[in-house]
Design a protein around this motif. Sequence first.
Motif, PDB file in Angstrom:
ATOM      1  N   GLN A 126       0.822  -1.210   0.000  1.00 29.04           N
ATOM      2  CA  GLN A 126       0.000   0.000   0.000  1.00 29.04           C
ATOM      3  C   GLN A 126       0.856   1.259   0.000  1.00 29.04           C
ATOM      4  O   GLN A 126       0.415   2.309  -0.448  1.00 29.04           O
ATOM      5  CB  GLN A 126      -0.979   0.008   1.164  1.00 29.04           C
ATOM      6  CG  GLN A 126      -0.347   0.214   2.515  1.00 29.04           C
ATOM      7  CD  GLN A 126      -1.397   0.314   3.605  1.00 29.04           C
ATOM      8  OE1 GLN A 126      -2.514  -0.167   3.458  1.00 29.04           O
ATOM      9  NE2 GLN A 126      -1.032   0.941   4.695  1.00 29.04           N
ATOM     10  N   ASP A 127       2.097   1.178   0.478  1.00 28.08           N
ATOM     11  CA  ASP A 127       2.988   2.341   0.489  1.00 28.08           C
ATOM     12  C   ASP A 127       3.637   2.583  -0.873  1.00 28.08           C
ATOM     13  O   ASP A 127       3.952   3.720  -1.215  1.00 28.08           O
ATOM     14  CB  ASP A 127       4.096   2.166   1.531  1.00 28.08           C
ATOM     15  CG  ASP A 127       3.560   2.173   2.958  1.00 28.08           C
ATOM     16  OD1 ASP A 127       2.373   2.515   3.146  1.00 28.08           O
ATOM     17  OD2 ASP A 127       4.326   1.844   3.877  1.00 28.08           O
ATOM     18  N   ASP A 128       3.862   1.504  -1.640  1.00 28.64           N
ATOM     19  CA  ASP A 128       4.481   1.617  -2.962  1.00 28.64           C
ATOM     20  C   ASP A 128       3.947   0.481  -3.831  1.00 28.64           C
ATOM     21  O   ASP A 128       4.456  -0.638  -3.781  1.00 28.64           O
ATOM     22  CB  ASP A 128       6.008   1.529  -2.853  1.00 28.64           C
ATOM     23  CG  ASP A 128       6.706   1.690  -4.196  1.00 28.64           C
ATOM     24  OD1 ASP A 128       6.020   1.775  -5.246  1.00 28.64           O
ATOM     25  OD2 ASP A 128       7.949   1.718  -4.207  1.00 28.64           O
ATOM     26  N   PRO A 129       2.932   0.739  -4.643  1.00 31.82           N
ATOM     27  CA  PRO A 129       2.316  -0.318  -5.461  1.00 31.82           C
ATOM     28  C   PRO A 129       3.273  -0.981  -6.459  1.00 31.82           C
ATOM     29  O   PRO A 129       2.947  -2.020  -7.014  1.00 31.82           O
ATOM     30  CB  PRO A 129       1.181   0.402  -6.200  1.00 31.82           C
ATOM     31  CG  PRO A 129       0.927   1.651  -5.424  1.00 31.82           C
ATOM     32  CD  PRO A 129       2.218   2.014  -4.764  1.00 31.82           C
ATOM     33  N   ALA A 130       4.462  -0.404  -6.671  1.00 34.31           N
ATOM     34  CA  ALA A 130       5.446  -1.045  -7.547  1.00 34.31           C
ATOM     35  C   ALA A 130       6.074  -2.257  -6.875  1.00 34.31           C
ATOM     36  O   ALA A 130       6.711  -3.083  -7.526  1.00 34.31           O
ATOM     37  CB  ALA A 130       6.532  -0.047  -7.957  1.00 34.31           C
ATOM     38  N   VAL A 131       5.908  -2.375  -5.566  1.00 34.74           N
ATOM     39  CA  VAL A 131       6.408  -3.527  -4.809  1.00 34.74           C
ATOM     40  C   VAL A 131       5.266  -4.531  -4.705  1.00 34.74           C
ATOM     41  O   VAL A 131       4.191  -4.214  -4.203  1.00 34.74           O
ATOM     42  CB  VAL A 131       6.893  -3.109  -3.397  1.00 34.74           C
ATOM     43  CG1 VAL A 131       7.336  -4.329  -2.608  1.00 34.74           C
ATOM     44  CG2 VAL A 131       8.006  -2.080  -3.506  1.00 34.74           C
ATOM     45  N   ALA A 132       5.502  -5.741  -5.212  1.00 29.97           N
ATOM     46  CA  ALA A 132       4.428  -6.738  -5.249  1.00 29.97           C
ATOM     47  C   ALA A 132       4.989  -8.150  -5.207  1.00 29.97           C
ATOM     48  O   ALA A 132       6.138  -8.393  -5.570  1.00 29.97           O
ATOM     49  CB  ALA A 132       3.586  -6.551  -6.512  1.00 29.97           C
ATOM     50  N   VAL A 133       4.143  -9.064  -4.775  1.00 32.74           N
ATOM     51  CA  VAL A 133       4.432 -10.500  -4.781  1.00 32.74           C
ATOM     52  C   VAL A 133       3.248 -11.177  -5.452  1.00 32.74           C
ATOM     53  O   VAL A 133       2.093 -10.858  -5.148  1.00 32.74           O
ATOM     54  CB  VAL A 133       4.628 -11.036  -3.343  1.00 32.74           C
ATOM     55  CG1 VAL A 133       4.788 -12.549  -3.345  1.00 32.74           C
ATOM     56  CG2 VAL A 133       5.808 -10.361  -2.669  1.00 32.74           C
ATOM     57  N   THR A 134       3.525 -12.088  -6.375  1.00 31.53           N
ATOM     58  CA  THR A 134       2.455 -12.796  -7.082  1.00 31.53           C
ATOM     59  C   THR A 134       2.654 -14.294  -6.944  1.00 31.53           C
ATOM     60  O   THR A 134       3.752 -14.814  -7.144  1.00 31.53           O
ATOM     61  CB  THR A 134       2.423 -12.412  -8.580  1.00 31.53           C
ATOM     62  OG1 THR A 134       2.190 -11.007  -8.684  1.00 31.53           O
ATOM     63  CG2 THR A 134       1.327 -13.161  -9.320  1.00 31.53           C
ATOM     64  N   PHE A 135       1.565 -14.982  -6.606  1.00 26.00           N
ATOM     65  CA  PHE A 135       1.502 -16.440  -6.585  1.00 26.00           C
ATOM     66  C   PHE A 135       0.787 -16.852  -7.859  1.00 26.00           C
ATOM     67  O   PHE A 135      -0.306 -16.368  -8.143  1.00 26.00           O
ATOM     68  CB  PHE A 135       0.693 -16.919  -5.375  1.00 26.00           C
ATOM     69  CG  PHE A 135       1.396 -16.740  -4.060  1.00 26.00           C
ATOM     70  CD1 PHE A 135       1.858 -17.838  -3.365  1.00 26.00           C
ATOM     71  CD2 PHE A 135       1.592 -15.477  -3.520  1.00 26.00           C
ATOM     72  CE1 PHE A 135       2.500 -17.684  -2.150  1.00 26.00           C
ATOM     73  CE2 PHE A 135       2.235 -15.303  -2.314  1.00 26.00           C
ATOM     74  CZ  PHE A 135       2.693 -16.416  -1.632  1.00 26.00           C
ATOM     75  N   ARG A 136       1.394 -17.758  -8.649  1.00 23.86           N
ATOM     76  CA  ARG A 136       0.797 -18.165  -9.929  1.00 23.86           C
ATOM     77  C   ARG A 136       1.276 -19.553 -10.328  1.00 23.86           C
ATOM     78  O   ARG A 136       2.074 -20.162  -9.644  1.00 23.86           O
ATOM     79  CB  ARG A 136       1.109 -17.156 -11.021  1.00 23.86           C
ATOM     80  CG  ARG A 136       2.571 -17.078 -11.388  1.00 23.86           C
ATOM     81  CD  ARG A 136       2.838 -16.180 -12.595  1.00 23.86           C
ATOM     82  NE  ARG A 136       2.511 -14.795 -12.345  1.00 23.86           N
ATOM     83  CZ  ARG A 136       1.532 -14.125 -12.981  1.00 23.86           C
ATOM     84  NH1 ARG A 136       0.821 -14.689 -13.906  1.00 23.86           N
ATOM     85  NH2 ARG A 136       1.296 -12.869 -12.693  1.00 23.86           N
ATOM     86  N   SER A 163      19.139 -15.139  -3.100  1.00 22.17           N
ATOM     87  CA  SER A 163      17.910 -14.810  -2.395  1.00 22.17           C
ATOM     88  C   SER A 163      17.497 -13.392  -2.764  1.00 22.17           C
ATOM     89  O   SER A 163      18.325 -12.571  -3.153  1.00 22.17           O
ATOM     90  CB  SER A 163      18.067 -14.951  -0.883  1.00 22.17           C
ATOM     91  OG  SER A 163      18.924 -13.958  -0.383  1.00 22.17           O
ATOM     92  N   ALA A 164      16.214 -13.139  -2.661  1.00 20.27           N
ATOM     93  CA  ALA A 164      15.661 -11.808  -2.910  1.00 20.27           C
ATOM     94  C   ALA A 164      14.498 -11.610  -1.945  1.00 20.27           C
ATOM     95  O   ALA A 164      13.740 -12.545  -1.674  1.00 20.27           O
ATOM     96  CB  ALA A 164      15.182 -11.681  -4.351  1.00 20.27           C
ATOM     97  N   SER A 165      14.367 -10.392  -1.428  1.00 24.10           N
ATOM     98  CA  SER A 165      13.285 -10.076  -0.491  1.00 24.10           C
ATOM     99  C   SER A 165      12.615  -8.770  -0.871  1.00 24.10           C
ATOM    100  O   SER A 165      13.280  -7.843  -1.342  1.00 24.10           O
ATOM    101  CB  SER A 165      13.822  -9.942   0.935  1.00 24.10           C
ATOM    102  OG  SER A 165      14.385 -11.137   1.397  1.00 24.10           O
ATOM    103  N   VAL A 166      11.315  -8.719  -0.668  1.00 23.44           N
ATOM    104  CA  VAL A 166      10.550  -7.477  -0.784  1.00 23.44           C
ATOM    105  C   VAL A 166       9.608  -7.414   0.413  1.00 23.44           C
ATOM    106  O   VAL A 166       9.225  -8.449   0.966  1.00 23.44           O
ATOM    107  CB  VAL A 166       9.741  -7.377  -2.096  1.00 23.44           C
ATOM    108  CG1 VAL A 166      10.661  -7.374  -3.312  1.00 23.44           C
ATOM    109  CG2 VAL A 166       8.707  -8.471  -2.203  1.00 23.44           C
ATOM    110  N   THR A 167       9.253  -6.203   0.802  1.00 28.34           N
ATOM    111  CA  THR A 167       8.326  -6.022   1.915  1.00 28.34           C
ATOM    112  C   THR A 167       7.075  -5.314   1.425  1.00 28.34           C
ATOM    113  O   THR A 167       7.158  -4.265   0.782  1.00 28.34           O
ATOM    114  CB  THR A 167       8.969  -5.218   3.053  1.00 28.34           C
ATOM    115  OG1 THR A 167      10.134  -5.919   3.514  1.00 28.34           O
ATOM    116  CG2 THR A 167       8.004  -5.047   4.221  1.00 28.34           C
ATOM    117  N   THR A 168       5.933  -5.929   1.715  1.00 31.46           N
ATOM    118  CA  THR A 168       4.645  -5.321   1.400  1.00 31.46           C
ATOM    119  C   THR A 168       3.996  -4.901   2.716  1.00 31.46           C
ATOM    120  O   THR A 168       4.043  -5.638   3.702  1.00 31.46           O
ATOM    121  CB  THR A 168       3.722  -6.310   0.662  1.00 31.46           C
ATOM    122  OG1 THR A 168       3.574  -7.503   1.443  1.00 31.46           O
ATOM    123  CG2 THR A 168       4.288  -6.662  -0.706  1.00 31.46           C
TER     124      THR A 168
END
Length: 147
Positions: A19-29, A122-127
Amino acid sequence: MTSPDGDLEDQPAVTIRCQDDPAVAVTFRDRFSFDRDSVHYAVEARAPGLSARVDEVVAWIWDSDLAGFLEELAADNRGWDGERTWHTADRDLAVCAVFRSGGHIGLTWTLRPWQGTAGDWSASVTTWLEAGEQMASLASGIRQFLA
């Protein structure tokens, strides 16, 4: 914010946007299954300057459940101290949750395939999501995706 998605072939997917930066995302597919004991899927993490994907993350029926972990976070929407963590049996997907004042939950999604092998990464993002309805929606979306 979370949203059920569908790609061009109308395959189920769930995307979690910060919600702070919509360019940061995680997708399950790309969910599939060989048997009744497991569900395999891909997880993609995106942020400015980052795009990472892990194929064949496995959810076993006897493991701790990601949807259950997220449901517990949604139910505890008044907050907690410290970190709460969850990971797959293979540890190729991990989630660390923290609560911040104002009723928001930070979920750090870490992708880490091929642990212990040459060339591992490894790679990490925070939502960041609202503790109440957005977390409940995410938990429901993940439960449906993994069903």
